[in-house]
Scaffold this motif. Structure first.
Motif, PDB file in Angstrom:
ATOM      1  N   HIS A 141      42.309   8.007  22.673  1.00  0.00           N
ATOM      2  CA  HIS A 141      43.399   7.871  23.639  1.00  0.00           C
ATOM      3  C   HIS A 141      44.043   9.227  23.964  1.00  0.00           C
ATOM      4  O   HIS A 141      44.419   9.490  25.106  1.00  0.00           O
ATOM      5  CB  HIS A 141      44.462   6.907  23.122  1.00  0.00           C
ATOM      6  N   ILE A 142      44.160  10.082  22.943  1.00  0.00           N
ATOM      7  CA  ILE A 142      44.707  11.420  23.167  1.00  0.00           C
ATOM      8  C   ILE A 142      43.733  12.240  24.019  1.00  0.00           C
ATOM      9  O   ILE A 142      44.143  13.013  24.889  1.00  0.00           O
ATOM     10  CB  ILE A 142      44.978  12.144  21.831  1.00  0.00           C
ATOM     11  N   PHE A 156      50.079   7.893  30.736  1.00  0.00           N
ATOM     12  CA  PHE A 156      49.693   8.557  29.489  1.00  0.00           C
ATOM     13  C   PHE A 156      50.854   9.379  28.930  1.00  0.00           C
ATOM     14  O   PHE A 156      51.074   9.409  27.715  1.00  0.00           O
ATOM     15  CB  PHE A 156      48.486   9.468  29.732  1.00  0.00           C
ATOM     16  N   LYS A 163      50.504  10.167  24.911  1.00  0.00           N
ATOM     17  CA  LYS A 163      49.074  10.295  24.626  1.00  0.00           C
ATOM     18  C   LYS A 163      48.472  11.609  25.139  1.00  0.00           C
ATOM     19  O   LYS A 163      47.276  11.695  25.407  1.00  0.00           O
ATOM     20  CB  LYS A 163      48.309   9.118  25.258  1.00  0.00           C
TER      21      LYS A 163
END
Length: 249
Positions: free
Chosen positions: A40-41, A192, A197
């Motif tokens: 996700h990062i 995000f 993230k």
């Protein structure tokens, strides 16, 4: 340090290719993951870096007159709204059923373009009419929603749509594609960012290389025209389909 250098090189190559025909995420996202960032990062950080490159490419196409702002001004708001709704929908609906369908569509786009010798070679755009505005609004909203909801192949669908539906040549179609792709990217980037993230340290470093790649890639696309864009577009469309097939298995 060496790993960061390879990541920056991958970012440069990704944005160079993406500014010409899309599909740069096939290079940059795996690079961020190989660098060691959690999925996700990696996605969020890539979106941050790629969006800065997308903005650079969009501005360069606009400055060169290869983006039709008279048409895009009607489409951009609906593309953004579609992307926001797509991001919200993905939190509620299982998107796994889309993979085989999208893979087939991207493959079809690539194969069709491969065998259509005159597709996108000449600019046959007839001007902004009410009919094209309505088609553009529906097209922009749909692609925006898809990009927010799922994503793979967005650049291919946009580029193919501007060539096939609106009759632009590949250079002008690419300019319009970059502007709309940037619009939908912003919605995902905001999401995000709000979710925390994004690794801004690595994102900013890679963004510098991606901006450079976008500048050089856009210049190459504008200078060499459809003869450069079309084969790379076909290659990246087929690559997206293959990548999705691998993910299924």
């Amino acid at each position: 340090m060496i790993n960061l250098l390879f990541l920056c090189i991958a970012g440069f190559i990704a944005s160079f290719v993406d500014s010409i025909a899309g599909g740069g995420g096939l290079i940059s996202v795996p690079a961020f993951m190989l660098f060691g960032l959690p999925p996700h990062i990696a996605l969020g950080t890539n979106k941050f870096s790629a969006t800065t490159a997308s903005l650079t490419s969009s501005l360069k196409f606009i400055k060169s007159g290869k983006a039709n702002l008279n048409l895009l001004k009607y489409i951009i708001p609906f593309t953004f709204i579609g992307a926001v709704l797509g991001v919200k929908a993905v939190l509620l609906i299982d998107q796994s059923f889309l993979t085989p369908l999208v893979m087939a569509l991207v493959l079809l786009v690539g194969v069709y373009s491969l065998f259509s010798k005159n597709l996108g070679i000449n600019n046959e755009y007839k001007g902004t009419t009410l009919k094209l505005i309505i088609i553009g609004i529906v097209f922009g909203f749909t692609i925006g929603f898809y990009d927010g909801f799922f994503g793979p192949g967005t650049g291919s669908f946009l580029l193919f749509g501007f060539v096939k539906i609106f009759k632009f040549d590949f250079v002008s179609a690419n300019g319009n594609t970059k502007v709309l792709n940037f619009t939908s990217n912003i919605a995902s980037l905001i999401t995000f960012a709000l979710e925390g993230k994004i690794n801004y340290y690595y994102g900013i470093i890679v963004a510098i290389f991606m901006i450079l790649g976008a500048i050089l890639g856009t210049k190459a696309a504008i200078s060499n025209g459809s003869k450069l864009i079309k084969p790379i577009f076909i290659t990246m469309s087929l690559a997206v389909a293959v990548k999705m097939l691998i993910n299924i298995n």
